[in-house]
Design an enzyme around this catalytic site. Sequence first.
Site, PDB file in Angstrom:
ATOM      1  N   MET A 189      34.445  35.856 124.769  1.00  0.00           N
ATOM      2  CA  MET A 189      33.436  35.764 124.281  1.00  0.00           C
ATOM      3  C   MET A 189      32.265  37.138 124.477  1.00  0.00           C
ATOM      4  O   MET A 189      32.160  36.857 122.789  1.00  0.00           O
ATOM      5  CB  MET A 189      32.712  34.341 125.127  1.00  0.00           C
ATOM      6  CG  MET A 189      33.019  33.627 123.714  1.00  0.00           C
ATOM      7  SD  MET A 189      31.938  31.746 124.440  1.00  0.00           S
ATOM      8  CE  MET A 189      31.578  31.499 125.711  1.00  0.00           C
ATOM      9  N   VAL A 190      31.970  37.074 125.132  1.00  0.00           N
ATOM     10  CA  VAL A 190      30.516  38.104 125.184  1.00  0.00           C
ATOM     11  C   VAL A 190      31.413  39.283 124.640  1.00  0.00           C
ATOM     12  O   VAL A 190      31.175  40.503 123.921  1.00  0.00           O
ATOM     13  CB  VAL A 190      30.027  38.567 126.944  1.00  0.00           C
ATOM     14  CG1 VAL A 190      29.369  39.881 125.729  1.00  0.00           C
ATOM     15  CG2 VAL A 190      29.940  37.866 127.481  1.00  0.00           C
ATOM     16  N   ARG A 227      24.235  43.346 140.160  1.00  0.00           N
ATOM     17  CA  ARG A 227      23.184  43.586 139.241  1.00  0.00           C
ATOM     18  C   ARG A 227      22.108  43.916 140.429  1.00  0.00           C
ATOM     19  O   ARG A 227      20.894  44.570 140.030  1.00  0.00           O
ATOM     20  CB  ARG A 227      22.879  42.218 138.506  1.00  0.00           C
ATOM     21  CG  ARG A 227      22.882  42.214 137.466  1.00  0.00           C
ATOM     22  CD  ARG A 227      22.028  40.872 136.940  1.00  0.00           C
ATOM     23  NE  ARG A 227      23.062  40.782 135.646  1.00  0.00           N
ATOM     24  CZ  ARG A 227      23.734  38.998 135.710  1.00  0.00           C
ATOM     25  NH1 ARG A 227      23.311  38.060 135.868  1.00  0.00           N
ATOM     26  NH2 ARG A 227      24.080  39.127 134.830  1.00  0.00           N
ATOM     27  N   GLN A 285      19.890  25.477 128.548  1.00  0.00           N
ATOM     28  CA  GLN A 285      20.487  26.697 128.046  1.00  0.00           C
ATOM     29  C   GLN A 285      21.847  26.097 127.732  1.00  0.00           C
ATOM     30  O   GLN A 285      22.337  24.732 127.575  1.00  0.00           O
ATOM     31  CB  GLN A 285      21.468  27.742 129.304  1.00  0.00           C
ATOM     32  CG  GLN A 285      19.857  27.512 129.855  1.00  0.00           C
ATOM     33  CD  GLN A 285      20.367  28.487 131.482  1.00  0.00           C
ATOM     34  OE1 GLN A 285      19.296  28.128 131.860  1.00  0.00           O
ATOM     35  NE2 GLN A 285      21.318  29.289 131.859  1.00  0.00           N
ATOM     36  N   SER A 334      28.181  27.531 125.415  1.00  0.00           N
ATOM     37  CA  SER A 334      28.375  28.733 125.553  1.00  0.00           C
ATOM     38  C   SER A 334      28.498  28.949 126.720  1.00  0.00           C
ATOM     39  O   SER A 334      28.348  30.345 127.208  1.00  0.00           O
ATOM     40  CB  SER A 334      28.444  29.366 124.164  1.00  0.00           C
ATOM     41  OG  SER A 334      26.596  29.570 124.434  1.00  0.00           O
ATOM     42  N   ARG A 369      21.214  23.045 131.648  1.00  0.00           N
ATOM     43  CA  ARG A 369      22.513  22.622 130.780  1.00  0.00           C
ATOM     44  C   ARG A 369      22.578  21.993 129.408  1.00  0.00           C
ATOM     45  O   ARG A 369      22.028  20.163 129.876  1.00  0.00           O
ATOM     46  CB  ARG A 369      23.489  23.004 131.113  1.00  0.00           C
ATOM     47  CG  ARG A 369      25.223  22.725 130.571  1.00  0.00           C
ATOM     48  CD  ARG A 369      25.036  24.468 129.897  1.00  0.00           C
ATOM     49  NE  ARG A 369      25.750  25.358 131.004  1.00  0.00           N
ATOM     50  CZ  ARG A 369      25.445  26.352 131.437  1.00  0.00           C
ATOM     51  NH1 ARG A 369      24.834  26.720 130.297  1.00  0.00           N
ATOM     52  NH2 ARG A 369      26.138  26.983 132.449  1.00  0.00           N
ATOM     53  N   HIS A 410      19.982  30.034 124.132  1.00  0.00           N
ATOM     54  CA  HIS A 410      19.508  29.463 125.283  1.00  0.00           C
ATOM     55  C   HIS A 410      18.069  29.284 125.286  1.00  0.00           C
ATOM     56  O   HIS A 410      17.283  30.279 124.322  1.00  0.00           O
ATOM     57  CB  HIS A 410      19.726  30.558 126.797  1.00  0.00           C
ATOM     58  CG  HIS A 410      20.628  30.618 127.113  1.00  0.00           C
ATOM     59  ND1 HIS A 410      21.925  29.269 127.299  1.00  0.00           N
ATOM     60  CD2 HIS A 410      21.421  31.441 128.257  1.00  0.00           C
ATOM     61  CE1 HIS A 410      23.232  29.445 127.669  1.00  0.00           C
ATOM     62  NE2 HIS A 410      22.560  29.988 127.905  1.00  0.00           N
TER      63      HIS A 410
HETATM   64  P1  NAP Z   1      35.114  34.518 128.595  1.00  0.00           P
HETATM   65  O1  NAP Z   1      35.215  34.284 127.648  1.00  0.00           O
HETATM   66  O2  NAP Z   1      35.778  33.939 129.807  1.00  0.00           O
HETATM   67  O3  NAP Z   1      36.038  36.394 129.050  1.00  0.00           O
HETATM   68  C1  NAP Z   1      36.943  36.556 130.323  1.00  0.00           C
HETATM   69  C2  NAP Z   1      38.589  37.116 130.156  1.00  0.00           C
HETATM   70  O4  NAP Z   1      39.095  36.706 129.823  1.00  0.00           O
HETATM   71  C3  NAP Z   1      38.642  38.343 128.773  1.00  0.00           C
HETATM   72  O5  NAP Z   1      38.177  39.259 128.313  1.00  0.00           O
HETATM   73  C4  NAP Z   1      40.114  37.797 128.843  1.00  0.00           C
HETATM   74  O6  NAP Z   1      40.069  38.843 129.891  1.00  0.00           O
HETATM   75  C5  NAP Z   1      40.262  36.822 129.566  1.00  0.00           C
HETATM   76  N1  NAP Z   1      40.528  35.403 128.571  1.00  0.00           N
HETATM   77  C6  NAP Z   1      41.882  34.773 129.089  1.00  0.00           C
HETATM   78  N2  NAP Z   1      42.260  34.086 128.759  1.00  0.00           N
HETATM   79  C7  NAP Z   1      41.657  34.234 127.352  1.00  0.00           C
HETATM   80  C8  NAP Z   1      41.726  33.486 125.992  1.00  0.00           C
HETATM   81  N3  NAP Z   1      42.412  32.313 125.341  1.00  0.00           N
HETATM   82  N4  NAP Z   1      40.650  33.836 124.348  1.00  0.00           N
HETATM   83  C9  NAP Z   1      39.920  35.258 125.042  1.00  0.00           C
HETATM   84  N5  NAP Z   1      39.804  35.930 126.500  1.00  0.00           N
HETATM   85  C10 NAP Z   1      41.155  35.286 127.322  1.00  0.00           C
HETATM   86  O7  NAP Z   1      33.962  35.851 129.539  1.00  0.00           O
HETATM   87  P2  NAP Z   1      32.677  35.245 128.868  1.00  0.00           P
HETATM   88  O8  NAP Z   1      32.104  34.157 128.674  1.00  0.00           O
HETATM   89  O9  NAP Z   1      33.105  35.677 127.947  1.00  0.00           O
HETATM   90  O10 NAP Z   1      31.830  36.780 130.345  1.00  0.00           O
HETATM   91  C11 NAP Z   1      32.025  37.159 130.553  1.00  0.00           C
HETATM   92  C12 NAP Z   1      31.138  38.089 130.748  1.00  0.00           C
HETATM   93  O11 NAP Z   1      29.906  38.303 130.720  1.00  0.00           O
HETATM   94  C13 NAP Z   1      30.963  37.239 132.903  1.00  0.00           C
HETATM   95  O12 NAP Z   1      30.687  38.188 133.973  1.00  0.00           O
HETATM   96  C14 NAP Z   1      30.473  36.512 132.597  1.00  0.00           C
HETATM   97  O13 NAP Z   1      28.837  36.076 133.862  1.00  0.00           O
HETATM   98  C15 NAP Z   1      29.214  37.343 131.903  1.00  0.00           C
HETATM   99  N6  NAP Z   1      27.376  36.958 130.181  1.00  0.00           N
HETATM  100  C16 NAP Z   1      28.234  36.143 129.909  1.00  0.00           C
HETATM  101  C17 NAP Z   1      27.306  34.954 128.764  1.00  0.00           C
HETATM  102  C18 NAP Z   1      27.327  33.658 128.022  1.00  0.00           C
HETATM  103  O14 NAP Z   1      26.922  32.992 127.516  1.00  0.00           O
HETATM  104  N7  NAP Z   1      28.930  33.395 128.308  1.00  0.00           N
HETATM  105  C19 NAP Z   1      26.353  35.519 128.803  1.00  0.00           C
HETATM  106  C20 NAP Z   1      26.309  37.404 129.739  1.00  0.00           C
HETATM  107  C21 NAP Z   1      26.722  37.889 130.323  1.00  0.00           C
HETATM  108  P3  NAP Z   1      41.747  40.292 129.163  1.00  0.00           P
HETATM  109  O15 NAP Z   1      41.870  40.372 127.639  1.00  0.00           O
HETATM  110  O16 NAP Z   1      42.040  41.562 129.921  1.00  0.00           O
HETATM  111  O17 NAP Z   1      43.050  38.969 129.539  1.00  0.00           O
END
Ligand code: NAP
Length: 370
Positions: free
Chosen positions: A12-13, A103, A163, A166, A268, A275
Amino acid sequence: MMKLGIVGWRGMVGQVLMERMTAEADFKHFETTFFSTSQKGETNPIKAPNSNPVLQDAYDISALKQMDVILTCQGGDYTKKVHAELKAAGFKGFWIDAASTLRMEKDAVIILDPVNKNVIKTALLNNQKEFIGGNCTVSLMMLAIGGLLESDSVEWITSMTYQAASGAGARHMNELLKQMKFVTDAVMSEGENLSDQILQVEKNVKVLLGDPKFPKENFGYPLAFNLLPWIDSELDNGQSKEEWKACAEANKILQSKTLIPIDGTCVRVSAMRCHSQALTIKLKKDIPIDEIESMIREHNQWVKFIPNNKSSSMEFLTPEYASGNLEIPVGRVRKMNLGPTYLNAFTVGDQLLWGAAEPLRRMLHILLEH
Ligand code: NAP
């Protein structure tokens, strides 16, 4: 040209980051290699100039080591697994990360350049290499009241958060939709005008939320028609980890000489994205409200000051307004009945933009300037 490796572009990010980097034509400054933990060898779907046609293995230390900069939004488990190994293999490049893992490490800088560009620049001069995005809620709060923090007007803050789903990830967002559907399909199966029987409908909703088939594998509890007053793990002092981050990270971002106490309850809610937080700010002295407004407005170009009236608040101070938007609305600013040094404020921001992707892509530009 700087060699940039990107990991986690599919999450997502990562997707929001790709949108922003494409919109700002950031890729033209780099020779970019896209890595994947699950799709190595597949065609790279990101149409970025100067990039690899085939996805590389995100666990290939020798390939990662060739990069000048690695930017990862892959998550904490990936950082834990790869970062130390890469350093041990002699990686001398920059590591930019959305995950919280590094961090609070001594040599890592939490990046939020409209608030702490001086800290980032000093770290670069000191040859520091780890630049980590802050907790989303903390970054959004600091952008919202950066003017008050910068002018050293703040004695302490409480932050009560609302929050979005997402923040917990894509599967949680999907589950919120399923939870809403599970309930509304059942209670509205025979009609939508239920006001005459609404107390009975509420009882039926409560039964549905406890139904064994109610979808809650990810949240563990109903979020739809409910709220969840705990985010992240439990700490021994009674705080949640999310609540602990506010004080620890904000003070690290500011590199404050005197710690600003910050605490509150993180909740949440069933917003999809963005948020929100209600702040009580204890000022060091009585500052007139128009001066406070100017300090907030003038701190950075993304703050949107919302007049403290009902219609403006309902229109602009909501997750609906802030979603997909780089603006940080701040409103409900007023002195509280508690006394002239107690300030009330409410702010909302897109946690995937300023709370995650934007500080990372801006860090790339700071590296280019360096
Ligand atoms: P996420 O959506 O779960 O994505 C992480 C990884 O999961 C992707 O890069 C991908 O890696 C894999 N993945 C497996 N199945 C997937 C699918 N169907 N669709 C997309 N990706 C899939 O994680 P995220 O929410 O972006 O968060 C990433 C980091 O940012 C975390 O450390 C989180 O704590 C931090 N963060 C998140 C937010 C937020 O609001 N979500 C805000 C600030 C910081 P591959 O392509 O290598 O398989």
